[in-house]
Design a protein around this motif. Structure first.
Motif, PDB file in Angstrom:
ATOM      1  N   HIS A 179       0.720  -1.336  -0.021  1.00 52.29           N
ATOM      2  CA  HIS A 179      -0.037   0.050  -0.031  1.00 52.29           C
ATOM      3  C   HIS A 179       0.753   1.259   0.174  1.00 52.29           C
ATOM      4  O   HIS A 179       0.578   2.234  -0.575  1.00 52.29           O
ATOM      5  N   ALA A 180       2.014   1.285   0.819  1.00 55.26           N
ATOM      6  CA  ALA A 180       2.914   2.447   0.867  1.00 55.26           C
ATOM      7  C   ALA A 180       3.516   2.764  -0.600  1.00 55.26           C
ATOM      8  O   ALA A 180       3.402   3.951  -1.279  1.00 55.26           O
ATOM      9  N   ALA A 181       3.792   1.805  -1.448  1.00 54.58           N
ATOM     10  CA  ALA A 181       4.422   1.636  -2.554  1.00 54.58           C
ATOM     11  C   ALA A 181       3.467   2.421  -3.567  1.00 54.58           C
ATOM     12  O   ALA A 181       3.932   3.155  -4.454  1.00 54.58           O
ATOM     13  N   HIS A 182       2.401   1.849  -3.345  1.00 57.67           N
ATOM     14  CA  HIS A 182       1.142   2.094  -4.325  1.00 57.67           C
ATOM     15  C   HIS A 182       0.760   3.656  -4.252  1.00 57.67           C
ATOM     16  O   HIS A 182       0.399   4.368  -5.128  1.00 57.67           O
ATOM     17  N   MET A 183       0.534   4.054  -2.858  1.00 57.07           N
ATOM     18  CA  MET A 183       0.298   5.469  -2.702  1.00 57.07           C
ATOM     19  C   MET A 183       1.244   6.240  -3.125  1.00 57.07           C
ATOM     20  O   MET A 183       0.879   7.630  -3.636  1.00 57.07           O
ATOM     21  N   VAL A 184       2.517   6.000  -2.988  1.00 56.52           N
ATOM     22  CA  VAL A 184       3.699   6.891  -3.529  1.00 56.52           C
ATOM     23  C   VAL A 184       4.015   7.082  -5.067  1.00 56.52           C
ATOM     24  O   VAL A 184       3.724   8.027  -5.431  1.00 56.52           O
ATOM     25  N   GLN A 185       3.644   5.678  -5.607  1.00 53.66           N
ATOM     26  CA  GLN A 185       3.648   5.754  -7.065  1.00 53.66           C
ATOM     27  C   GLN A 185       2.354   6.464  -7.840  1.00 53.66           C
ATOM     28  O   GLN A 185       2.407   7.187  -8.696  1.00 53.66           O
ATOM     29  N   LYS A 186       1.017   6.612  -6.898  1.00 54.30           N
ATOM     30  CA  LYS A 186       0.090   7.261  -7.415  1.00 54.30           C
ATOM     31  C   LYS A 186       0.103   8.787  -7.037  1.00 54.30           C
ATOM     32  O   LYS A 186      -0.894   9.385  -7.475  1.00 54.30           O
ATOM     33  N   GLY A 187       1.153   9.081  -6.712  1.00 55.78           N
ATOM     34  CA  GLY A 187       1.221  10.591  -6.207  1.00 55.78           C
ATOM     35  C   GLY A 187       0.466  11.301  -5.149  1.00 55.78           C
ATOM     36  O   GLY A 187       0.265  12.233  -4.921  1.00 55.78           O
ATOM     37  N   LYS A 188       0.036  10.381  -4.165  1.00 58.72           N
ATOM     38  CA  LYS A 188      -0.821  10.487  -3.185  1.00 58.72           C
ATOM     39  C   LYS A 188      -0.255  11.465  -2.061  1.00 58.72           C
ATOM     40  O   LYS A 188      -0.902  12.163  -1.257  1.00 58.72           O
ATOM     41  N   ILE A 189       1.148  11.657  -2.109  1.00 58.32           N
ATOM     42  CA  ILE A 189       1.874  12.556  -1.116  1.00 58.32           C
ATOM     43  C   ILE A 189       2.711  13.710  -1.980  1.00 58.32           C
ATOM     44  O   ILE A 189       3.699  14.165  -1.488  1.00 58.32           O
ATOM     45  N   GLY A 190       2.158  13.674  -3.308  1.00 56.45           N
ATOM     46  CA  GLY A 190       2.942  14.788  -4.026  1.00 56.45           C
ATOM     47  C   GLY A 190       4.161  14.241  -4.510  1.00 56.45           C
ATOM     48  O   GLY A 190       4.664  13.357  -4.757  1.00 56.45           O
ATOM     49  N   LYS A 191       4.997  15.301  -5.013  1.00 58.34           N
ATOM     50  CA  LYS A 191       5.945  14.854  -5.636  1.00 58.34           C
ATOM     51  C   LYS A 191       7.073  14.663  -4.446  1.00 58.34           C
ATOM     52  O   LYS A 191       7.377  15.078  -3.374  1.00 58.34           O
ATOM     53  N   ILE A 192       7.818  13.497  -4.742  1.00 60.43           N
ATOM     54  CA  ILE A 192       8.671  12.674  -3.582  1.00 60.43           C
ATOM     55  C   ILE A 192       9.794  13.734  -3.643  1.00 60.43           C
ATOM     56  O   ILE A 192      10.804  13.838  -4.648  1.00 60.43           O
ATOM     57  N   GLU A 193      10.481  13.987  -2.293  1.00 64.05           N
ATOM     58  CA  GLU A 193      11.517  14.978  -2.176  1.00 64.05           C
ATOM     59  C   GLU A 193      12.698  14.088  -1.546  1.00 64.05           C
ATOM     60  O   GLU A 193      13.808  14.237  -2.317  1.00 64.05           O
ATOM     61  N   ASP A 199      11.639   6.502  16.212  1.00 65.64           N
ATOM     62  CA  ASP A 199      12.010   5.490  17.333  1.00 65.64           C
ATOM     63  C   ASP A 199      11.567   4.182  17.128  1.00 65.64           C
ATOM     64  O   ASP A 199      11.610   3.443  17.752  1.00 65.64           O
ATOM     65  N   GLY A 200      11.176   3.815  15.717  1.00 64.71           N
ATOM     66  CA  GLY A 200      10.853   2.594  15.424  1.00 64.71           C
ATOM     67  C   GLY A 200      12.179   1.767  15.016  1.00 64.71           C
ATOM     68  O   GLY A 200      12.962   1.984  14.789  1.00 64.71           O
ATOM     69  N   PRO A 201      11.575   0.295  14.452  1.00 64.51           N
ATOM     70  CA  PRO A 201      12.736  -0.502  13.893  1.00 64.51           C
ATOM     71  C   PRO A 201      12.865  -0.312  12.468  1.00 64.51           C
ATOM     72  O   PRO A 201      12.684   0.860  12.041  1.00 64.51           O
ATOM     73  N   GLN A 202      13.826  -1.134  11.820  1.00 63.29           N
ATOM     74  CA  GLN A 202      14.021  -0.937  10.248  1.00 63.29           C
ATOM     75  C   GLN A 202      12.727  -0.623   9.920  1.00 63.29           C
ATOM     76  O   GLN A 202      11.638  -1.089   9.822  1.00 63.29           O
ATOM     77  N   GLY A 203      12.734   0.519   8.790  1.00 61.92           N
ATOM     78  CA  GLY A 203      11.681   0.959   7.889  1.00 61.92           C
ATOM     79  C   GLY A 203      12.218   1.908   6.909  1.00 61.92           C
ATOM     80  O   GLY A 203      13.269   2.147   6.618  1.00 61.92           O
ATOM     81  N   VAL A 204      10.903   2.506   6.103  1.00 66.97           N
ATOM     82  CA  VAL A 204      11.215   3.416   5.204  1.00 66.97           C
ATOM     83  C   VAL A 204      10.150   4.447   5.306  1.00 66.97           C
ATOM     84  O   VAL A 204       8.958   4.217   5.749  1.00 66.97           O
ATOM     85  N   ARG A 205      10.884   5.739   5.136  1.00 70.86           N
ATOM     86  CA  ARG A 205       9.940   6.752   5.223  1.00 70.86           C
ATOM     87  C   ARG A 205       9.804   7.766   4.084  1.00 70.86           C
ATOM     88  O   ARG A 205      10.889   8.303   3.623  1.00 70.86           O
ATOM     89  N   PHE A 206       8.888   7.827   3.169  1.00 73.92           N
ATOM     90  CA  PHE A 206       8.817   8.486   1.944  1.00 73.92           C
ATOM     91  C   PHE A 206       8.123   9.834   2.205  1.00 73.92           C
ATOM     92  O   PHE A 206       7.218  10.219   3.050  1.00 73.92           O
ATOM     93  N   ILE A 207       8.899  11.008   1.953  1.00 77.19           N
ATOM     94  CA  ILE A 207       8.507  12.187   2.279  1.00 77.19           C
ATOM     95  C   ILE A 207       8.343  13.111   0.786  1.00 77.19           C
ATOM     96  O   ILE A 207       9.222  13.111  -0.054  1.00 77.19           O
ATOM     97  N   GLY A 208       7.007  13.534   0.695  1.00 81.17           N
ATOM     98  CA  GLY A 208       6.681  13.970  -0.588  1.00 81.17           C
ATOM     99  C   GLY A 208       6.304  15.486  -0.384  1.00 81.17           C
ATOM    100  O   GLY A 208       6.247  16.121   0.952  1.00 81.17           O
ATOM    101  N   SER A 209       5.778  16.235  -1.268  1.00 80.64           N
ATOM    102  CA  SER A 209       5.657  17.650  -1.097  1.00 80.64           C
ATOM    103  C   SER A 209       4.180  17.946  -0.478  1.00 80.64           C
ATOM    104  O   SER A 209       3.811  19.026   0.140  1.00 80.64           O
ATOM    105  N   ASP A 210       3.367  16.892  -0.414  1.00 80.30           N
ATOM    106  CA  ASP A 210       2.106  17.168   0.272  1.00 80.30           C
ATOM    107  C   ASP A 210       1.810  16.198   1.382  1.00 80.30           C
ATOM    108  O   ASP A 210       0.658  15.802   1.908  1.00 80.30           O
TER     109      ASP A 210
END
Length: 437
Positions: A187-201, A325-336
């Motif tokens: 779901h995270a990959a899908h939301m990012v690819q669909k532009g749901k958080i804007g342009k990835i910075e 403060d979490g374990p291994q993971g990924v945070r996508f940061i976009g313009s929105d």
């Protein structure tokens, strides 16, 4: 060639039989179902597996694979006789518990003997990383489909050769990057690819700390009688045995591994957290930004307050460092907005971005099922060899940049360090003990 035709014909028969079963549903990129269902067990034809490398990770895979209808486990290979015997006992018990036809579980010290068997359709490879390429390429030549643990290979050159071998021999190879089959990561990959958080910075990736491998410094210990240490080393240079590299087990009383084998943390035998956890989290990062068959154009090692950084041709940066403060993971940061994903956890800047359900941590049944479905349908799995190689490559060039302590230019198309002989020399290493790639 005759064996390859025989295996192909048999798989076509299995595929036709299974795909005609009422209730069979295929797996897709973002919606997963069990690989197949039927009310008539007699309709299911078997996909017959052999396991190469049967330590702690293989035991978990065995348990998951045996739950899948149609999967039959026939054999194992390992350089430790105690682990071979444990596998035989465990596989025999699981065969009975899962209502499968009783078979004799064979065990081999030499994996090549397992590959010679005509009645094995596919292999699960869960050896230490330095054996991945040699065993997988041999399996390709033997016409066996492959479920290969991550990271794909120990070196970039090995990955290049394995990609060629898979495609030249018509092999289905699935990589053990299980996050690809978890709803929250999908779901995270899908939301990012669909532009749901804007342009990835930028993308923050936490792989664990310390990220990079350290020189081998364990004291010498007595080699167990059950272990062929020379065979365990294979193409590696001679290093002294320590049980942390290949944990001892016992059968009577049963004593299993108390911790994960530590070969992964040392430069001589592994790639540290970069390849161990980076093969999961950097994989998700590249997947989300649509670069999982491509790669960065520059990698800069950490310095002062700046973390290890990958730069892509489209301007996106991936930064490798702990966050939150979490374990291994990924945070996508976009313009929105932003999305953060860890195993069993999904966080976001807005509630509307969250999935309707999250699979429990450690539920990998769909990932194993995807491989079996791919063997049957002769289609690529959710993590094919090219994606596994791309992910392994980004992890490895990060380690190379840190070792050389300078920025590196990378050409993801040619998979080279242009005009950089020092970095290029680290695309592979010289095999020892007569082994050849």
């Amino acid at each position: 060639m005759n064996q390859k035709k025989k295996n192909s014909s048999r798989r076509k028969f299995i595929g036709n039989s299974l795909l005609s079963i009422a209730g069979f549903t295929s797996l897709s990129s973002f919606a997963f179902s069990p690989p197949f269902k039927t009310t008539n067990p007699g309709d299911i034809h078997q996909v017959r597996l052999g396991f190469i490398g049967v330590g702690q990770q293989a035991m978990g895979i065995l348990n998951g694979m045996m739950k899948i209808p149609g999967v039959q486990v026939l054999a194992c290979a390992d350089v430790d006789s105690d682990k071979r015997e444990r596998f035989q006992i465990r596989a025999t018990r699981l065969t009975k518990e899962n209502g499968k036809d009783k078979v004799e579980i064979s065990a081999y010290a030499d994996f090549n003997q397992l590959l010679e068997r005509d009645d094995i359709d596919a292999v699960v490879i869960a050896t230490p990383d330095h054996w991945h390429a040699l065993t997988a390429i041999a399996a390709c030549k033997a016409g066996k489909d492959i479920y290969l643990e991550k990271p794909l290979t120990f070196t970039i050159k090995e990955g290049q050769e394995l990609v060629k071998a898979v495609r030249a021999n018509g092999i289905v190879l699935a990589v053990g990057s299980q996050q690809r089959s978890e709803v929250n990561f999908q779901h995270a990959a899908h939301m990012v690819q669909k532009g749901k958080i804007g342009k990835i910075e930028k993308v923050l990736v936490h792989v664990g700390s310390p990220e990079h491998p350290k020189p081998y410094d364990l004291p010498a210990e007595e080699i167990p009688a059950s272990l062929d240490w020379k065979a365990w080393l294979g193409p590696l240079k001679q290093i002294q045995y320590n049980q942390a590299l290949a944990p001892k087990i016992s059968l009577n009383p049963e004593t299993n591994e108390k911790s994960w084998a530590s070969w992964r943390w040392y430069k001589e035998t592994g790639g540290g957290h970069m390849t161990d956890w980076g093969a999961h989290m950097l994989d998700v990062a590249q997947w989300g930004i649509g670069m999982d068959r491509n790669g960065p154009v520059k990698v800069t090692p950490a310095s002062n307050d700046d973390p290890l950084t990958y730069e892509y041709a489209n301007g996106i940066k991936i930064l490798v460092a702990p966050f939150g403060d979490g374990p291994q993971g990924v945070r996508f940061i976009g313009s929105d907005g932003w999305i953060q994903v860890n195993r069993g956890v999904f966080q976001s800047s807005d509630e509307s971005l969250k999935p309707t359900r999250i699979l429990p941590k450690q539920d990998y049944s769909h990932h194993y099922g995807d491989f079996i479905t791919s063997v049957i349908s002769r289609k690529d799995p959710i993590v094919p060899v090219e994606v596994g190689h791309s992910t392994c490559t980004i992890c490895t060039i990060g380690n190379i940049a840190e070792e050389l302590k300078r920025p590196l230019v990378w050409d993801p198309k040619s998979e080279t360090f242009p005009d950089d002989w020092e970095a290029s020399a680290k695309l592979h290493y010289n095999y020892e003990n007569g082994y050849k790639l």
